[in-house]
Design an enzyme around this catalytic site. Structure first.
Site, PDB file in Angstrom:
ATOM      1  N   SER A   1      -0.707  10.027  -1.312  1.00  0.00           N
ATOM      2  CA  SER A   1      -1.903  10.443  -0.931  1.00  0.00           C
ATOM      3  C   SER A   1      -1.606  11.502  -2.383  1.00  0.00           C
ATOM      4  O   SER A   1      -0.663  12.515  -2.178  1.00  0.00           O
ATOM      5  CB  SER A   1      -2.499  10.706   0.181  1.00  0.00           C
ATOM      6  OG  SER A   1      -3.313  11.381   0.143  1.00  0.00           O
TER       7      SER A   1
ATOM      8  N   TYR B   1      -1.348  16.717   7.935  1.00  0.00           N
ATOM      9  CA  TYR B   1      -1.763  15.446   6.602  1.00  0.00           C
ATOM     10  C   TYR B   1      -0.504  15.441   4.960  1.00  0.00           C
ATOM     11  O   TYR B   1       0.269  15.269   4.737  1.00  0.00           O
ATOM     12  CB  TYR B   1      -2.893  15.223   6.937  1.00  0.00           C
ATOM     13  CG  TYR B   1      -3.038  13.871   6.430  1.00  0.00           C
ATOM     14  CD1 TYR B   1      -2.872  12.667   6.411  1.00  0.00           C
ATOM     15  CD2 TYR B   1      -3.883  13.949   4.659  1.00  0.00           C
ATOM     16  CE1 TYR B   1      -3.020  11.207   5.470  1.00  0.00           C
ATOM     17  CE2 TYR B   1      -4.085  13.034   3.873  1.00  0.00           C
ATOM     18  CZ  TYR B   1      -3.169  11.268   4.533  1.00  0.00           C
ATOM     19  OH  TYR B   1      -4.044  10.856   3.800  1.00  0.00           O
TER      20      TYR B   1
HETATM   21  N1  LIG Z   1      -8.474   5.941   2.809  1.00  0.00           N
HETATM   22  C1  LIG Z   1      -7.813   7.513   2.007  1.00  0.00           C
HETATM   23  O1  LIG Z   1      -8.917   7.832   1.269  1.00  0.00           O
HETATM   24  C2  LIG Z   1      -6.505   7.336   1.743  1.00  0.00           C
HETATM   25  C3  LIG Z   1      -6.635   8.420   0.570  1.00  0.00           C
HETATM   26  C4  LIG Z   1      -4.586   8.634   0.644  1.00  0.00           C
HETATM   27  C5  LIG Z   1      -3.747   7.969   0.862  1.00  0.00           C
HETATM   28  N2  LIG Z   1      -4.198   7.412   1.687  1.00  0.00           N
HETATM   29  C6  LIG Z   1      -3.157   6.789   3.251  1.00  0.00           C
HETATM   30  O2  LIG Z   1      -3.412   4.523   2.938  1.00  0.00           O
HETATM   31  C7  LIG Z   1      -3.083   4.060   3.803  1.00  0.00           C
HETATM   32  C8  LIG Z   1      -3.785   3.537   4.646  1.00  0.00           C
HETATM   33  O3  LIG Z   1      -4.760   4.415   4.944  1.00  0.00           O
HETATM   34  P1  LIG Z   1      -6.322   3.719   5.387  1.00  0.00           P
HETATM   35  O4  LIG Z   1      -7.245   4.481   4.887  1.00  0.00           O
HETATM   36  O5  LIG Z   1      -6.472   2.543   5.459  1.00  0.00           O
HETATM   37  O6  LIG Z   1      -6.744   4.011   7.152  1.00  0.00           O
HETATM   38  P2  LIG Z   1      -6.891   3.241   8.140  1.00  0.00           P
HETATM   39  O7  LIG Z   1      -7.675   2.401   7.579  1.00  0.00           O
HETATM   40  O8  LIG Z   1      -7.408   4.053   9.046  1.00  0.00           O
HETATM   41  O9  LIG Z   1      -6.244   1.923   8.111  1.00  0.00           O
HETATM   42  C9  LIG Z   1      -4.835   3.399   9.127  1.00  0.00           C
HETATM   43  C10 LIG Z   1      -3.944   1.302   9.630  1.00  0.00           C
HETATM   44  O10 LIG Z   1      -2.808   2.438   9.718  1.00  0.00           O
HETATM   45  C11 LIG Z   1      -2.633   1.551  11.283  1.00  0.00           C
HETATM   46  N3  LIG Z   1      -1.513   2.040  11.846  1.00  0.00           N
HETATM   47  C12 LIG Z   1      -1.804   3.737  12.500  1.00  0.00           C
HETATM   48  N4  LIG Z   1      -0.997   4.113  13.169  1.00  0.00           N
HETATM   49  C13 LIG Z   1       0.134   2.896  13.875  1.00  0.00           C
HETATM   50  C14 LIG Z   1       0.638   2.645  14.062  1.00  0.00           C
HETATM   51  N5  LIG Z   1       1.291   3.759  15.147  1.00  0.00           N
HETATM   52  N6  LIG Z   1       1.304   1.637  14.686  1.00  0.00           N
HETATM   53  C15 LIG Z   1       1.364   0.949  13.151  1.00  0.00           C
HETATM   54  N7  LIG Z   1       0.058   0.738  12.588  1.00  0.00           N
HETATM   55  C16 LIG Z   1      -0.911   1.878  13.042  1.00  0.00           C
HETATM   56  C17 LIG Z   1      -3.869   0.829  12.063  1.00  0.00           C
HETATM   57  O11 LIG Z   1      -3.209  -0.060  12.580  1.00  0.00           O
HETATM   58  P3  LIG Z   1      -3.971  -0.016  13.897  1.00  0.00           P
HETATM   59  O12 LIG Z   1      -4.879   0.908  14.516  1.00  0.00           O
HETATM   60  O13 LIG Z   1      -4.419  -1.214  14.087  1.00  0.00           O
HETATM   61  O14 LIG Z   1      -1.973   0.364  14.590  1.00  0.00           O
HETATM   62  C18 LIG Z   1      -3.664   0.268  10.412  1.00  0.00           C
HETATM   63  O15 LIG Z   1      -4.425  -0.968  10.061  1.00  0.00           O
HETATM   64  C19 LIG Z   1      -2.364   5.451   5.039  1.00  0.00           C
HETATM   65  O16 LIG Z   1      -0.820   6.036   4.682  1.00  0.00           O
HETATM   66  C20 LIG Z   1      -3.234   6.843   4.534  1.00  0.00           C
HETATM   67  O17 LIG Z   1      -2.581   8.067   4.603  1.00  0.00           O
HETATM   68  C21 LIG Z   1      -5.729   7.192   2.572  1.00  0.00           C
END
Ligand SMILES: NC(=O)c1ccc[n+]([C@@H]2O[C@H](COP(=O)([O-])OP(=O)(O)OC[C@H]3O[C@@H](n4cnc5c(N)ncnc54)[C@H](OP(=O)(O)O)[C@@H]3O)[C@@H](O)[C@H]2O)c1
Length: 229
Positions: A131, A144
């Site tokens: 991120s 975070y």
């Molecule tokens: N959205 C943003 O603005 C943003 C910006 C920068 C970086 N990121 C990074 O991008 C990545 C994905 O984020 P996103 O925005 O796609 O979030 P999201 O829509 O909340 O999805 C998160 C994913 O992580 C999985 N997950 C969470 N806990 C888990 C566990 N204990 N075991 C297995 N899977 C788990 C969830 O699946 P289940 O709940 O089905 O387990 C879900 O598929 C993260 O690393 C986040 O830090 C996001």
């Protein structure tokens, strides 16, 4: 066809990465929500690809080793992540632990299970979704942002350890992406953010680099919060 394991594939960025890499790879889709993974597998199959759902909590080291250990993966995308963004004094110990466990410690479990095969075959890509918070700070980001800073230290060190074994380690660091990670009310109903597919495209680009070329860090930002897309 080569195989790509994608964690956090049940929704958001991970789901988009799985769908994008399915053009060129058989997908092993990992997350806890088995039903969402099943729907993803159906969707990928309907476009001629292949996807195996693996319902798994990436913080459970034994379960990760059982499910992923020994898999011959060409690509591993460590994407699963959680963010509880609030001031330090409001963070509970459980919220702190969950972020550290999913965003950082799970990198050990998952990478430890998959990397030995890559090193043995002298081939592989480990891509981690970081991120922009991994190199900056913000109010509400004590834990975070710290986990995402840790991702960079882990990734660069691992890159130096395994590059000579033919394994590439990369970090793709997005800015704000429109997913469930940050609910719309926190985003002020804006439409300038990156789409999950934008991040997936960057991951595909990293993986498609010619052999002998290592794209170690990519930062992907929306062009401007002042310019709707
Ligand atoms: N959205 C943003 O603005 C943003 C910006 C920068 C970086 N990121 C990074 O991008 C990545 C994905 O984020 P996103 O925005 O796609 O979030 P999201 O829509 O909340 O999805 C998160 C994913 O992580 C999985 N997950 C969470 N806990 C888990 C566990 N204990 N075991 C297995 N899977 C788990 C969830 O699946 P289940 O709940 O089905 O387990 C879900 O598929 C993260 O690393 C986040 O830090 C996001």
């Amino acid at each position: 066809m080569p195989t790509a394991i994608v964690t956090g594939a049940s929704r958001g960025i991970g789901r988009a990465i799985a769908r994008r890499l399915a053009d060129t790879h058989e997908i092993v889709a990992v997350a806890r929500d088995g039903e969402a993974l099943r729907l993803l597998a159906e969707e990928i199959a309907s476009t001629g690809g292949a996807c195996r759902p693996v319902a798994l909590d990436v913080t459970d080291g034994d379960a990760v080793a059982r499910a992923l250990g020994g898999l011959e993966a060409d690509v591993l995308v460590n994407n699963a992540g959680v963010g509880v963004l609030k001031p330090f004094l409001e963070l509970s110990p459980e919220e702190w632990r969950r972020m550290v466990d999913v965003n950082f410690t799970a990198l050990f479990h998952v990478t430890r299970a998959v990397l030995p095969g890559m090193v043995a075959r002298e081939l592989g890509d480990v891509v981690i979704v970081g991120s922009i918070a991994g190199r900056s700070a913000f109010v509400g980001g004590t834990c975070y942002a710290a986990t995402k800073h840790a991702v960079l230290g882990f990734a660069e060190s691992l890159m130096l350890e395994v590059r000579d074994a033919g394994v590439r380690v990369s970090v793709v660091s997005p800015g704000s992406v429109a997913t469930d990670f940050s609910p719309p009310k926190d985003r002020g109903g804006v439409d300038w953010q990156l789409r999950p597919e934008d991040v997936a495209e960057s991951v595909a680009h990293v993986v498609a680099a010619p052999r002998g070329v290592l794209v170690h860090r990519v930062e992907v930002r929306a062009l401007s919060p002042k310019r709707p897309r």
